[in-house]
Scaffold this motif. Structure first.
Motif: not given
Length: 910
Positions: A671, A674-675, A778-779, A781-784, A787
């Motif tokens: 994918p 990761d940001p 900012d990043a 929420p998109q970093s599994t 997070s």
């Protein structure tokens, strides 16, 4: 149906109400039990029954609150299952993340056909590994009382009972609580290994098989409900694959009681329990096989097999009795003969030569009964037993054998010395090149250094005799019950190749045309941060070695330690080191045409790798999960996850479905990056620096040993294994096992290994690079990965308690020492809490109300217990210091009960 926010909120509130109502009922039953036992003075102190006085609670309060917390834990488990059921009814089965309906829906959304999904499931091979680390504080008798109470709780939910029937259930609950109150709750004598093994066998033989029935049904229903063809699924047979492993009786790292004789007896106990399991299942199956020969054509092959088994059984009285009883029901007759043969085998007499022969008889039952048209009997009763045979075999669980690389070095040094190799006694300190030269030369030869009756020294004898036990097991029973040879503290290539030398010496080798091959896989365990960094280079050299390539295994197992890495460098640096190691090791394996099967040595606490299973898997590096997944299940986490059928089924489904969907994702193209990943190394380094600065500060060890009950844990009788690797008590954190390290901080409500250093890292980034901090926010929420990690840190912070930390710090005699370290710890705690709230746009309570509820409901009674424990520790230490050993020993059970009660309240030890 899509999930609406009001519906979700409604279910959450309904769950809160159910917790309160169920807990009130159980506490009322406890009050009734106390009255009947004459414990009236404890009634005003019943938790959750109004305002509880906190001053001078009477004798028995610790036990009262411990049982109260056990009832709360039971309530939360039961309500969680009920709310999942309501959620399924209201929102659909695929609304529950981590279970099969959602996993199959997600795989279909990825564009996978049923055949492609089967292709993924064929590679899914999940194995929970039960271990016996010293973290399970409850006796098995207490768990038996819990099961009896839980069963009554389940019965009480049936809505159509009459009032009389409800009174009977309540009375049985009161009786169970009376018995629980009078049942000794803690170990006053350290349990032996076989007691721990019997506890594990209970789960493996008596609980997991029933959970597997439900698990298989859940998967079959989810497959059918997804609209996928059943014949495609059944043609694939036993997919996905689930099996079980254990370390009990095989893990000898720092455990001197795990002798070769213990390993031999362990294998025998597991084998006997597996046969008992199959015998029980077969007897149950027989009750369904009542088809009459008067109404059905009996195939010739069935009649022939009945005659063969009757002849080979060797017991005319039993054969005649079975013939007289079941001749008119031939399928049942065959099942009864099979059961009789297993029963003889359990008693040590000749029986089935192996699981394959037993499986052939099961297949004959299924195939022949299907010719009568009764295909549902095969589907619902015979196929599940064949599946259990595949899972448990004649071995129940595979037994890993683990030993420390340093112990192996000592054994090899003794062998070299006995064989007259110059400077052999110093093998452990030889340069790596010199070690490898010796190993390369020796592994070309099948000859041992010494005759198998010769003794080279204590360490050598222990290792070689253990390997000889494994060789004898393979010779007599095959490899089914044996796992891997695991090398803890793997630091260099020679640590792995040295195991082959020891195996050769013990005769644990198979000869092939290309040369000798070790029949068991040798597995590195990378634990510390430095070892994780070296791991890719070590594995590249290992996979290139001719001795390893000769084995031609398509899958190589690698174990990752979540305990020592955290103790070494703190939670964020450890998590990042593990993440990077998996990425780099996966790349190495791909270059060598091998798939890796990571064995995750996760503990029962977040500090040691725990966390929600499906979130843990979602945060794994892309491509690192190829289908094979092993994970340790340690101490009290076994009982928490698997003590009752509903919970066991749920947690096993999370494991299997989570592995399946993650494997499917990892087979897709990578994918978007990761940001947050580019920012993590900086955070990791800063958090590691802050964590290690604290641990290495002058006086820290003195502060730690006084501000936590580590000395009580070192003297406890919780598990058979010593708290320290060397078995000595001292001032070395390096020698202290990660479990008591975490356990002690948890008991004192610091939870320090689970958060310290993170706040400093975030503050440094925010101060020095505010643009990076803004990008991180900012990043997130998109970093599994981040997070998941920071949410776990937040959970530890929420579980910690500043007021109670200060109470335990009051045990530190030197006021200046106490103040210095408390200033550091409190500042870091507040820093981490505030910065996480900023990153997550809100504090934990507003975002995670369920977590807040479970913490709040525990806090008042926990506060009473903690205050008592601080007083007990101070009194006990004073007695020890004054040399009043008998008085200290008399007080110690109260201290152990205090530890156990707080563990129940926190739902965790180490």
């Amino acid at each position: 149906m899509t999930e609406s926010s009001p519906t979700r909120e409604q279910l959450r509130l309904e769950g809160f109400e159910q917790i309160d109502e169920t807990l009130e009922t159980l506490i009322d039953c406890l009050a009734e039990a106390l009255k009947s036992l004459g414990e009236d003075d404890l009634l005003p102190y019943l938790p959750w029954s109004g305002t509880v006085p906190e001053d001078h609670p009477p004798e028995g309060t610790q036990q009262l609150y411990s049982i109260g917390f056990q009832l709360l834990n039971m309530t939360e488990e039961r309500v969680a299952a009920a709310i999942r059921r309501e959620r399924e009814k209201t929102l659909g089965a695929d609304s529950i993340r981590g279970l099969w309906p959602r996993a199959l829906k997600d795989m279909r959304a990825m564009g996978l056909s049923p055949e492609e999904i089967i292709g993924v499931l064929r590679d899914v091979d999940v194995q929970p590994v039960l271990t016996a680390h010293p973290t399970e504080a409850k006796r098995s008798s207490v768990r038996e009382r819990h099961r009896a109470l839980y069963d009554e709780l389940v019965r009480s939910e049936y809505p159509k009972y009459t009032e009389r029937e409800r009174r009977r259930i309540r009375q049985r609950m009161v009786t169970a609580l009376e018995t629980l109150w009078r049942t000794g709750e803690i170990h006053l004598v350290r349990p032996d290994l076989f007691r721990e093994l019997r506890d594990a066998i209970h789960y493996l033989r008596d609980l997991f098989p029933h959970a597997l029935n439900r698990l298989d049904l859940h998967f079959t229903e989810a497959w059918r409900d997804a609209g996928f063809p059943m014949d495609t699924l059944r043609a694939a047979e036993n997919v996905p694959r689930l099996s079980f492993g254990t370390w009990i009786g095989g893990d000898r790292d720092g455990h001197p009681l795990v002798t070769p004789e213990v390993t031999h007896e362990t294998l025998g106990m597991l084998r006997k329990a597996a046969l008992q399991l199959l015998h029980r299942e077969l007897v149950t199956l027989g009750t369904q096989l009542t088809l009459s020969r008067q109404l059905n054509d009996v195939p010739d092959e069935l009649e022939t097999r009945i005659d063969e088994l009757t002849f080979t059984l060797g017991d005319e009285a039993v054969s005649t009795a079975l013939h007289n009883r079941f001749h008119e029901e031939p399928w049942r007759h065959l099942a009864a003969l099979m059961a009789a043969r297993l029963e003889r085998q359990i008693e040590g007499l000749p029986g089935y030569p192996g699981p394959a022969a037993f499986g052939e008889d099961l297949k004959l039952l299924g195939d022949t009964i299907s010719t009568t048209g009764c295909t549902h009997i095969d589907e619902q009763y015979i196929r599940p037993l064949r599946q259990k045979l595949d899972i448990f075999g004649f071995h129940l669980a595979t037994l890993d054998v683990r030993q420390n690389s340093e112990f192996h070095d000592q054994a090899i040094a003794q062998l070299l010395t006995a064989a007259g190799v110059p400077d052999g006694e110093n093998y452990g300190s030889w340069p790596e090149e010199e070690r490898l030269t010796l190993l390369e030369n020796e592994l070309k030869s099948p000859r041992p250094f010494l005759h198998d009756t010769a003794s080279a020294g204590e360490q050598a004898d222990l290792v070689l005799d253990a390997h000889r036990v494994l060789a004898a097991e393979i010779e007599e029973h095959g490899k089914h019950g044996l796992g891997a040879l695991i090398v803890s503290m793997t630091r260099q290539l020679s640590d792995l190749l040295g195991v082959f030398l020891l195996a050769r010496e013990a005769g644990l080798m198979e000869m092939t045309p290309e040369g000798p091959v070790c029949p068991l896989e040798v597995v590195p365990l990378f634990e510390t941060m430095d070892d994780l960094e070296r791991a890719p280079g070590i594995m590249a050299a290992y996979l290139s070695h001719p001795f390893v390539k000769r084995r031609a295994a398509p899958v190589q197992q690698v174990m990752l330690g979540y305990s020592d890495s955290n103790k070494d460098c703190g939670i964020l640096a450890a998590a990042w080191s593990l993440h990077e190691a998996q990425e780099n090791l996966t790349q190495v394996a791909t270059e060598h045409g091998v798939k890796l099967r990571f064995f995750h040595g996760r503990g029962g606490t977040i500090s040691r790798g725990a966390g929600p299973t499906h979130w843990f898997m979602a945060a794994l590096p892309h491509g690192s999960l190829s289908g094979g997944f092993r994970m340790t299940e340690q101490g009290e986490s076994i009982a928490q996850k698997y003590a009752n059928l509903a919970n066991a089924t749920y947690n096993l489904e999370l494991l299997l479905a989570g592995t399946a969907i993650t494997t499917a994702h990892h087979r897709q193209p990578a994918p978007a990056e990761d940001p947050a990943e580019s920012l993590v190394p900086e955070l990791s380094a800063a958090s590691q620096h802050a964590y290690q600065q604290l641990l290495h500060a002058e006086g820290f060890i003195d502060f730690y040993r006084q501000a936590t009950p580590i000395d009580a844990l070192e003297n406890s009788r919780i598990g058979s294994r010593p708290a320290r690797r060397t078995g000595t008590k001292g001032h070395s954190i390096a020698d202290l096992r990660a479990i008591p390290w975490v356990f002690s901080w948890t008991q004192a409500r610091f939870y320090l290994p689970g958060w310290f250093g993170v706040g400093s890292a975030l503050e440094e980034m925010k101060t020095n690079s505010p643009d990076k901090f803004a990008a991180l926010k900012d990043a997130l929420p998109q970093s599994t990965f981040l997070s998941y990690t920071l949410t776990n840190v937040e959970t530890n912070l929420a579980s910690a308690n500043l007021e109670l930390m200060r109470s335990y710090a009051g045990l530190v005699a030197d006021e200046a020492l106490r103040q210095r370290f408390m200033d550091i710890i409190v500042a870091e705690f507040e820093r981490t809490r505030d910065l996480l709230a900023e990153l997550f746009d809100g504090d934990m309570r507003s975002r995670r109300p369920r977590m807040a509820k479970t913490l709040d409901i525990r806090e008042a009674p926990l506060r009473v217990l903690h205050r008592q424990q601080v007083q007990l520790i101070a009194h006990w230490r004073q007695l020890v210091a004054d040399g009043q050993d008998s008085e200290a020993e008399a007080l110690f059970p109260k201290l152990l009960l205090s530890i156990n009660a707080i563990s129940s309240g926190l739902r965790t030890t180490g």
